[in-house]
Scaffold this motif. Structure first.
Motif, PDB file in Angstrom:
ATOM      1  N   TYR A 119       0.893  -1.223  -0.178  1.00 19.31           N
ATOM      2  CA  TYR A 119      -0.002   0.010   0.211  1.00 19.31           C
ATOM      3  C   TYR A 119       0.952   1.232   0.095  1.00 19.31           C
ATOM      4  N   TYR A 120       0.423   2.096  -0.625  1.00 20.09           N
ATOM      5  CA  TYR A 120       0.994   3.496  -0.537  1.00 20.09           C
ATOM      6  C   TYR A 120       0.278   4.494   0.298  1.00 20.09           C
ATOM      7  N   ILE A 121       0.672   5.411   1.148  1.00 21.24           N
ATOM      8  CA  ILE A 121       0.045   6.028   2.122  1.00 21.24           C
ATOM      9  C   ILE A 121       0.502   7.476   2.054  1.00 21.24           C
ATOM     10  N   ASN A 122      -0.407   8.620   1.841  1.00 18.87           N
ATOM     11  CA  ASN A 122      -0.392   9.772   1.959  1.00 18.87           C
ATOM     12  C   ASN A 122      -0.791  10.413   3.292  1.00 18.87           C
ATOM     13  N   VAL A 123       0.004  10.655   4.266  1.00 17.08           N
ATOM     14  CA  VAL A 123      -0.647  10.832   5.635  1.00 17.08           C
ATOM     15  C   VAL A 123      -1.308  12.216   5.656  1.00 17.08           C
ATOM     16  N   ALA A 124      -0.875  13.406   4.902  1.00 13.27           N
ATOM     17  CA  ALA A 124      -1.662  14.551   4.954  1.00 13.27           C
ATOM     18  C   ALA A 124      -3.192  14.519   4.444  1.00 13.27           C
ATOM     19  N   ASP A 125      -3.347  13.615   3.447  1.00 14.36           N
ATOM     20  CA  ASP A 125      -4.601  13.318   3.208  1.00 14.36           C
ATOM     21  C   ASP A 125      -5.382  12.147   3.635  1.00 14.36           C
ATOM     22  N   GLY A 126      -4.601  11.266   4.404  1.00 20.73           N
ATOM     23  CA  GLY A 126      -5.239  10.110   4.862  1.00 20.73           C
ATOM     24  C   GLY A 126      -5.567   9.048   3.747  1.00 20.73           C
ATOM     25  N   GLN A 127      -4.823   9.309   2.625  1.00 22.43           N
ATOM     26  CA  GLN A 127      -5.083   8.566   1.675  1.00 22.43           C
ATOM     27  C   GLN A 127      -4.178   7.037   1.918  1.00 22.43           C
ATOM     28  N   ILE A 128      -4.881   5.804   1.402  1.00 23.19           N
ATOM     29  CA  ILE A 128      -4.401   4.750   1.400  1.00 23.19           C
ATOM     30  C   ILE A 128      -4.548   3.939   0.036  1.00 23.19           C
ATOM     31  N   SER A 129      -3.754   3.538  -0.580  1.00 25.53           N
ATOM     32  CA  SER A 129      -4.001   3.106  -2.056  1.00 25.53           C
ATOM     33  C   SER A 129      -2.913   1.768  -2.591  1.00 25.53           C
ATOM     34  N   ILE A 162      -4.900  -2.568   7.573  1.00 29.64           N
ATOM     35  CA  ILE A 162      -5.220  -1.434   6.644  1.00 29.64           C
ATOM     36  C   ILE A 162      -6.620  -0.992   7.245  1.00 29.64           C
ATOM     37  N   ILE A 163      -7.378  -1.935   7.786  1.00 29.67           N
ATOM     38  CA  ILE A 163      -8.645  -1.439   8.197  1.00 29.67           C
ATOM     39  C   ILE A 163      -8.501  -0.506   9.686  1.00 29.67           C
ATOM     40  N   LYS A 164      -7.438  -0.901  10.391  1.00 33.69           N
ATOM     41  CA  LYS A 164      -6.961  -0.231  11.483  1.00 33.69           C
ATOM     42  C   LYS A 164      -6.533   1.275  11.177  1.00 33.69           C
ATOM     43  N   LEU A 165      -5.544   1.120  10.248  1.00 33.59           N
ATOM     44  CA  LEU A 165      -5.140   2.286   9.891  1.00 33.59           C
ATOM     45  C   LEU A 165      -6.229   3.404   9.219  1.00 33.59           C
ATOM     46  N   ARG A 166      -7.177   2.740   8.349  1.00 32.55           N
ATOM     47  CA  ARG A 166      -8.119   3.647   8.014  1.00 32.55           C
ATOM     48  C   ARG A 166      -9.228   4.275   9.110  1.00 32.55           C
ATOM     49  N   LEU A 223      -7.848   5.042  12.182  1.00 24.25           N
ATOM     50  CA  LEU A 223      -7.120   5.985  12.902  1.00 24.25           C
ATOM     51  C   LEU A 223      -7.063   7.221  11.835  1.00 24.25           C
ATOM     52  N   PHE A 224      -6.977   7.152  10.588  1.00 24.02           N
ATOM     53  CA  PHE A 224      -7.219   8.244   9.686  1.00 24.02           C
ATOM     54  C   PHE A 224      -8.639   9.096   9.824  1.00 24.02           C
ATOM     55  N   ASP A 225      -9.717   8.285   9.761  1.00 28.09           N
ATOM     56  CA  ASP A 225     -11.060   8.676  10.130  1.00 28.09           C
ATOM     57  C   ASP A 225     -11.005   9.418  11.568  1.00 28.09           C
ATOM     58  N   ASN A 226     -10.255   8.973  12.619  1.00 30.19           N
ATOM     59  CA  ASN A 226     -10.292   9.665  13.927  1.00 30.19           C
ATOM     60  C   ASN A 226      -9.774  10.904  13.840  1.00 30.19           C
ATOM     61  N   VAL A 227      -8.742  11.118  12.795  1.00 31.85           N
ATOM     62  CA  VAL A 227      -8.015  12.306  12.710  1.00 31.85           C
ATOM     63  C   VAL A 227      -9.112  13.299  12.061  1.00 31.85           C
ATOM     64  N   HIS A 228      -9.507  12.851  11.089  1.00 30.21           N
ATOM     65  CA  HIS A 228     -10.632  13.796  10.291  1.00 30.21           C
ATOM     66  C   HIS A 228     -11.678  14.226  11.275  1.00 30.21           C
ATOM     67  N   ALA A 229     -12.286  13.175  11.987  1.00 28.52           N
ATOM     68  CA  ALA A 229     -13.132  13.569  12.858  1.00 28.52           C
ATOM     69  C   ALA A 229     -12.978  14.673  14.139  1.00 28.52           C
TER      70      ALA A 229
END
Length: 109
Positions: free
Chosen positions: A7-17, A36-40, A42-48
């Motif tokens: 997977y390729y991760i963009n931390v600033a955007d919270g993107q996982i591809s 990946i579910i756990k990482l997603r 975490l990104f969702d928690n940052v967004h909220a």
């Protein structure tokens, strides 16, 4: 046992591809579906928490260092970088180590 995928991760955007060329990325990791579910999450928690922080920012009598939403973002970012460090390739681990990202996040606590 789940097999790991790249997977390729963009931390600033919270993107996982899984596509290296789909967008810009910061880190390359090898992870299972569960990781990946756990990482997603975490990104969702940052967004909220960012949205909560946005609303809090319009309440000027609360200072940053007394703000639970900012504490939550800092803690979640630490968890994100820790996961990336553990799952990342050599280049990802080296970047996190040389930039002192985890130690900088620990100092904010």
């Amino acid at each position: 046992m789940d097999s790991k995928k790249t997977y390729y991760i963009n931390v600033a955007d919270g993107q996982i591809s899984q596509l290296q060329t789909a967008s810009s990325w910061n880190f390359k990791i090898e992870a299972t579906d569960d990781e990946i579910i756990k990482l997603r999450e975490l990104f969702d928690n940052v967004h909220a928490s960012d949205w909560k922080g946005f609303y809090r920012a319009h309440t000027p009598y609360i200072q940053y260092h007394y703000d639970r939403e900012n504490d939550a973002v800092d803690n979640t970012n630490k968890q994100i970088y820790q996961m990336i460090y553990e799952l990342g390739d050599d280049e990802a681990r080296e970047l996190i180590r040389t930039e002192g990202i985890l130690s900088k996040l620990e100092q904010q606590e």
